[in-house]
Design a protein around this motif. Sequence first.
Motif, PDB file in Angstrom:
ATOM      1  N   ASN A  52       0.816  -1.222   0.000  1.00  0.00           N
ATOM      2  CA  ASN A  52       0.000   0.000   0.000  1.00  0.00           C
ATOM      3  C   ASN A  52       0.844   1.265   0.000  1.00  0.00           C
ATOM      4  O   ASN A  52       0.344   2.343  -0.321  1.00  0.00           O
ATOM      5  CB  ASN A  52      -0.941   0.005   1.208  1.00  0.00           C
ATOM      6  N   ASP A  53       2.118   1.163   0.356  1.00  0.00           N
ATOM      7  CA  ASP A  53       2.981   2.349   0.405  1.00  0.00           C
ATOM      8  C   ASP A  53       3.575   2.730  -0.946  1.00  0.00           C
ATOM      9  O   ASP A  53       4.206   3.775  -1.062  1.00  0.00           O
ATOM     10  CB  ASP A  53       4.124   2.118   1.400  1.00  0.00           C
ATOM     11  N   TYR A  54       3.368   1.903  -1.950  1.00  0.00           N
ATOM     12  CA  TYR A  54       3.930   2.191  -3.274  1.00  0.00           C
ATOM     13  C   TYR A  54       3.227   3.384  -3.918  1.00  0.00           C
ATOM     14  O   TYR A  54       2.027   3.579  -3.786  1.00  0.00           O
ATOM     15  CB  TYR A  54       3.733   1.007  -4.228  1.00  0.00           C
ATOM     16  N   GLU A  55       4.024   4.153  -4.665  1.00  0.00           N
ATOM     17  CA  GLU A  55       3.465   5.166  -5.555  1.00  0.00           C
ATOM     18  C   GLU A  55       3.591   4.608  -6.973  1.00  0.00           C
ATOM     19  O   GLU A  55       4.647   4.119  -7.367  1.00  0.00           O
ATOM     20  CB  GLU A  55       4.240   6.472  -5.446  1.00  0.00           C
ATOM     21  N   GLN A  56       2.517   4.704  -7.735  1.00  0.00           N
ATOM     22  CA  GLN A  56       2.485   4.086  -9.058  1.00  0.00           C
ATOM     23  C   GLN A  56       3.585   4.622  -9.964  1.00  0.00           C
ATOM     24  O   GLN A  56       4.269   3.852 -10.641  1.00  0.00           O
ATOM     25  CB  GLN A  56       1.121   4.285  -9.721  1.00  0.00           C
ATOM     26  N   ALA A  57       3.795   5.910  -9.989  1.00  0.00           N
ATOM     27  CA  ALA A  57       4.790   6.503 -10.886  1.00  0.00           C
ATOM     28  C   ALA A  57       6.196   5.970 -10.566  1.00  0.00           C
ATOM     29  O   ALA A  57       6.972   5.628 -11.480  1.00  0.00           O
ATOM     30  CB  ALA A  57       4.769   8.016 -10.775  1.00  0.00           C
ATOM     31  N   HIS A  58       6.524   5.881  -9.265  1.00  0.00           N
ATOM     32  CA  HIS A  58       7.853   5.391  -8.863  1.00  0.00           C
ATOM     33  C   HIS A  58       8.045   3.928  -9.269  1.00  0.00           C
ATOM     34  O   HIS A  58       9.092   3.547  -9.801  1.00  0.00           O
ATOM     35  CB  HIS A  58       8.028   5.555  -7.343  1.00  0.00           C
ATOM     36  N   VAL A  59       7.036   3.104  -9.025  1.00  0.00           N
ATOM     37  CA  VAL A  59       7.138   1.676  -9.343  1.00  0.00           C
ATOM     38  C   VAL A  59       7.257   1.472 -10.852  1.00  0.00           C
ATOM     39  O   VAL A  59       8.107   0.711 -11.324  1.00  0.00           O
ATOM     40  CB  VAL A  59       5.927   0.900  -8.775  1.00  0.00           C
TER      41      VAL A  59
ATOM     42  N   GLN B 158      -1.294  -4.683  -6.690  1.00  0.00           N
ATOM     43  CA  GLN B 158      -2.038  -3.973  -5.644  1.00  0.00           C
ATOM     44  C   GLN B 158      -3.369  -4.680  -5.364  1.00  0.00           C
ATOM     45  O   GLN B 158      -3.820  -4.718  -4.221  1.00  0.00           O
ATOM     46  CB  GLN B 158      -2.292  -2.524  -6.043  1.00  0.00           C
TER      47      GLN B 158
END
Length: 170
Positions: free
Chosen positions: A100-107, A131
């Motif tokens: 849940n801590d992921y940011e889509q752009a970074h991943v 996710q």
Amino acid sequence: MARCASMKSLVLAACCLAMASAFNFPALPLRDAGSAAKCTISMQLSSPQIARPKVSISNPVSQPKTAAGKPKTATPDLKPKSKTQDDETPMFKVILLGDNDYEQAHVVTSITKTIPSVQKEEAVKCFVEAQMTGSSIIIVVTEEHAEHYVQQLKRQQIYAKMEQEKKSGP
């Protein structure tokens, strides 16, 4: 004047030597025929020997003949296909774990930079699937590549694991 004459004779001698070596004439006369023979023999002995070929070239290849004496025609091989090294190389799945801590752009940018064969659209699908379901297969590669990709993603705080792909078939 004397210097000029000696210079001319020196130039003439150099030209004679050059012409003699160009036409393979001896520049200086040899003392006797025996010493010339010794020179050529010693030069022949010092030359390297050329190896003989291991394959006999003199025997021509003949066509296999049938009982009637006619040449045999080509028939398809019905032998089972031999396995290549690629068939036996174990393949590994690189699996993105959902968080849940992921940011889509970074991943998405991290996956596309780390694994060059993955396009941006595929990376977005993997992120969304990870996710929703908890994990998503990014790519299937050899063990060394899978280890490398997992380590590089961990450096960027993206959790991934690798699993050996199950062989399907006999």
